[in-house]
Design an enzyme around this catalytic site. Structure first.
Site, PDB file in Angstrom:
ATOM      1  CB  SER A   1      -0.929   0.002   1.218  1.00 31.30           C
ATOM      2  OG  SER A   1      -0.191  -0.164   2.413  1.00 31.30           O
TER       3      SER A   1
ATOM      4  CG  ASN B   1      -4.175  -4.482  13.050  1.00 32.46           C
ATOM      5  OD1 ASN B   1      -3.583  -4.374  11.971  1.00 32.46           O
ATOM      6  ND2 ASN B   1      -4.586  -5.639  13.531  1.00 32.46           N
TER       7      ASN B   1
ATOM      8  CB  THR C   1     -40.936  23.792 -10.413  1.00 32.41           C
ATOM      9  OG1 THR C   1     -42.079  24.200 -11.164  1.00 32.41           O
ATOM     10  CG2 THR C   1     -40.820  24.675  -9.176  1.00 32.41           C
ATOM     11  CG  HIS C   2     -41.857  20.233 -13.012  1.00 31.89           C
ATOM     12  ND1 HIS C   2     -42.003  18.933 -12.603  1.00 31.89           N
ATOM     13  CD2 HIS C   2     -42.604  20.983 -12.152  1.00 31.89           C
ATOM     14  CE1 HIS C   2     -42.817  18.886 -11.558  1.00 31.89           C
ATOM     15  NE2 HIS C   2     -43.196  20.116 -11.249  1.00 31.89           N
TER      16      HIS C   2
ATOM     17  CB  SER D   1     -14.970  23.018 -30.343  1.00 30.23           C
ATOM     18  OG  SER D   1     -14.963  22.132 -31.451  1.00 30.23           O
TER      19      SER D   1
ATOM     20  CE  LYS E   1     -20.047  24.234 -28.524  1.00 25.82           C
ATOM     21  NZ  LYS E   1     -19.950  22.774 -28.729  1.00 25.82           N
TER      22      LYS E   1
ATOM     23  CG  ASN F   1     -17.448  23.570 -25.438  1.00 30.28           C
ATOM     24  OD1 ASN F   1     -18.476  24.029 -25.931  1.00 30.28           O
ATOM     25  ND2 ASN F   1     -16.552  22.898 -26.144  1.00 30.28           N
TER      26      ASN F   1
ATOM     27  CD  GLU G   1     -19.678  20.138 -20.540  1.00 26.69           C
ATOM     28  OE1 GLU G   1     -20.276  19.462 -21.371  1.00 26.69           O
ATOM     29  OE2 GLU G   1     -18.763  20.912 -20.852  1.00 26.69           O
TER      30      GLU G   1
ATOM     31  CE1 TYR H   1      -6.182  -3.518   8.821  1.00 26.59           C
ATOM     32  CE2 TYR H   1      -5.326  -5.720   8.437  1.00 26.59           C
ATOM     33  CZ  TYR H   1      -5.451  -4.388   8.057  1.00 26.59           C
ATOM     34  OH  TYR H   1      -4.834  -3.948   6.917  1.00 26.59           O
TER      35      TYR H   1
ATOM     36  CD  GLN I   1      -2.875  -2.607   2.253  1.00 26.42           C
ATOM     37  OE1 GLN I   1      -2.239  -2.933   3.238  1.00 26.42           O
ATOM     38  NE2 GLN I   1      -2.576  -3.039   1.042  1.00 26.42           N
TER      39      GLN I   1
ATOM     40  CE  LYS J   1      -4.234   2.756   4.501  1.00 24.27           C
ATOM     41  NZ  LYS J   1      -5.338   2.025   5.071  1.00 24.27           N
TER      42      LYS J   1
HETATM   43  N1  ARG Z   1      -1.243  -1.274   5.410  1.00 22.99           N
HETATM   44  C1  ARG Z   1      -2.172  -1.791   6.343  1.00 22.99           C
HETATM   45  C2  ARG Z   1      -3.547  -1.112   6.145  1.00 22.99           C
HETATM   46  O1  ARG Z   1      -3.576  -0.073   5.579  1.00 22.99           O
HETATM   47  C3  ARG Z   1      -1.711  -1.554   7.751  1.00 22.99           C
HETATM   48  C4  ARG Z   1      -2.254  -2.505   8.740  1.00 22.99           C
HETATM   49  C5  ARG Z   1      -1.711  -3.860   8.490  1.00 22.99           C
HETATM   50  N2  ARG Z   1      -2.125  -4.790   9.491  1.00 22.99           N
HETATM   51  C6  ARG Z   1      -2.042  -6.116   9.334  1.00 22.99           C
HETATM   52  N3  ARG Z   1      -2.472  -6.842  10.314  1.00 22.99           N
HETATM   53  N4  ARG Z   1      -1.562  -6.659   8.239  1.00 22.99           N
HETATM   54  O2  ARG Z   1      -4.561  -1.628   6.528  1.00 22.99           O
END
Ligand code: ARG
Length: 463
Positions: free
Chosen positions: A30, A117, A162-163, A284, A290, A292, A297, A324, A329, A332
């Site tokens: 990650s 965790n 409206t509408h 364009s 044009k 735009n 949009e 967990y 993960q 994110k």
């Molecule tokens: N990179 C992991 C996450 O974002 C960190 C936690 C990892 N924990 C584990 N027990 N493997 O969730």
């Protein structure tokens, strides 16, 4: 962007005889995105190390060297000098491994009474808190831009729809203030979310706390949290705060998307109410004439991503047993994407609204359709004692006659249609009068609108 590396991950390899497959490394890393958590990871580690020192687990010297080591790593990452390794999976292990490489034995003590965790839960809460503060600021700037345009056009009359059919007269100011209201509710939701997420999970460990008791309250206070989480399992598994933030972001996106749709219509030759600046429109490659409204949009289009990111997270967490699971993960990428997308969307819209011109003459022309005052005509009859349902019917007949005879509604001989109209019915057909009589709170008399703008400017806008 981290460099690929095949180096063996030594942080949890004690029981393993084989190397991790490079495909698994690629699949599970990650660091390519969670490197952005680094300032929060470092702040969390320093607070954790200080608590370790206060519990007698680290000497003052060890703490000092951990803190200094983490600060140099922070500076290196900030300056782009840090080499992230995918073999170290994530931001937590990248920083810890590098700390130990730089300062030696003390670095290896840092993870005492902590798990990735509770660490990732802490980092993510801190990240969300920081980003909420930035989003609040960016939203306020957009509201200020809307207020400025609303003030300049407090009395520029347009049809309200409206509408998407012409309904009743309002003003550009009133229309824009509607968006100021929406955005203020979005900010209030951000404040709620911030307050709820602002508790420290550190000390929850992998899921069941730790046999080594650090002062959780002191760690929380150092990190600016208002308290500590009350259940270690919930603290590890909880991603509600991300879902809440993604919802608020998606809803703000939906509001901006509606604003975009209004502006797209306003900028058509058919409406012609507004002109966006050359700096905020595109041409364009084929049609030379044009201009735009791409920003509008794209704002509308990107809202799909914001809604999708919320769905992404909700689906990811819905089937997870406590506590967990690695699925978490996956929280994110949608979080970062939504925050980045809304941040840029707010900024570009602020700039565009500031530079937007309103074409008052075209607005007035559209609002001068006497049909817009058909409801006022019914109200006129009501004031003369006609029950509203009957008044509605009578005016409906007048409207039909206007259409059939191609006569504007205000040119009809209303008294000939029904004597209850009285000789003063024609006075209804004044836009000025129509707006002036809309004085109840929330209604678009120019006086009301100006009062609202004053209230927004003098303290109603929440920081
Ligand atoms: N990179 C992991 C996450 O974002 C960190 C936690 C990892 N924990 C584990 N027990 N493997 O969730």
């Amino acid at each position: 962007m981290p460099a690929a590396s095949t180096r063996f991950n030594t942080m949890w390899k004690g029981r393993f005889a084989q190397d991790t497959s490079s495909l698994v490394q690629q699949f599970g890393e990650s660091i390519t995105y969670d490197w952005r958590l680094f300032p929060h990871d470092i702040a969390g580690s320093i607070a954790h190390a200080r608590a370790q020192m206060n519990a007698g687990l680290l000497t003052q010297e060890e703490f000092t060297s951990i803190e200094a080591g983490l600060r140099t790593i922070e500076a290196d990452i900030t300056e782009g000098r840090f080499e992230f390794k995918t073999s170290l999976e994530d931001i937590h292990m990248n920083i810890e491994a590098e700390l130990t490489r730089r300062i030696g034995a003390a670095g290896a003590k840092l993870h005492t009474a902590r798990s990735r965790n509770d660490q990732v839960a802490t980092d993510t809460r801190l990240y969300c808190r920081t980003q909420i503060d930035k989003l609040l600021e960016a939203t306020t700037l957009l509201q200020e831009a809307l207020l400025e345009r609303a003030e300049a056009h407090a009395s520029t009359i347009i049809p309200g729809y409206t509408h998407l059919q012409r309904g009743q007269p309002v003003t550009v100011g009133h229309h824009l203030l509607a968006y100021v209201e929406m955005l203020e509710r979005d900010k209030s939701r951000l404040h709620d979310c911030r307050q709820r997420l602002n508790v420290s999970p550190l000390g929850s460990g992998a899921l069941a706390g730790s046999t080594i008791n650090l002062n959780r309250e002191a760690i929380a206070a150092e990190l600016g949290f208002t308290g500590v989480t009350r259940n270690s399992m919930d603290a590890i598994a909880d991603r509600d705060y991300i879902a809440e933030l993604l919802f608020v972001i998606a809803l703000t996106g939906a509001h901006l998307s509606r604003l975009s749709e209004d502006l797209i219509l306003w900028c058509t030759a058919e409406f012609g109410f507004a002109t966006l600046s050359d700096a905020h429109t595109t041409g364009s490659s084929l049609m030379p004439q044009k201009k735009n409204p791409d920003v509008c949009e794209l704002t509308r289009g990107k809202t799909g991503r914001l809604v999708g990111n919320l769905m992404n997270l909700l689906v990811a967490i819905k089937g997870l047993p406590l506590t967990y699971n690695r699925d978490l993960q996956e929280d994110k990428p949608p979080l970062f994407d939504s925050v980045d997308t809304l941040t840029l969307t707010l900024a570009v819209n602020t700039e565009m609204i500031r530079a937007m011109e309103i074409n008052s003459t075209t607005c007035l022309k559209a609002a001068s359709d006497p049909m817009l005052l058909a409801t006022d005509l019914a109200d006129h009859l009501v004031k003369k004692g006609v029950p509203f349902r009957h008044a509605h019917e009578l005016v409906g007949k007048a409207v039909a006659a206007a259409i059939a005879t191609k006569t504007p509604l205000d040119q009809l001989d209303l008294a000939a249609i029904d004597p209850s109209y009285g000789p003063d019915a024609k006075d209804v057909f004044s836009l000025d009068r129509a707006l002036k009589s809309r004085t109840n709170p929330g209604a678009p008399s120019v006086e009301n609108i100006l009062k609202e703008i004053e209230a927004w400017k003098n303290g109603r806008l929440r920081a």
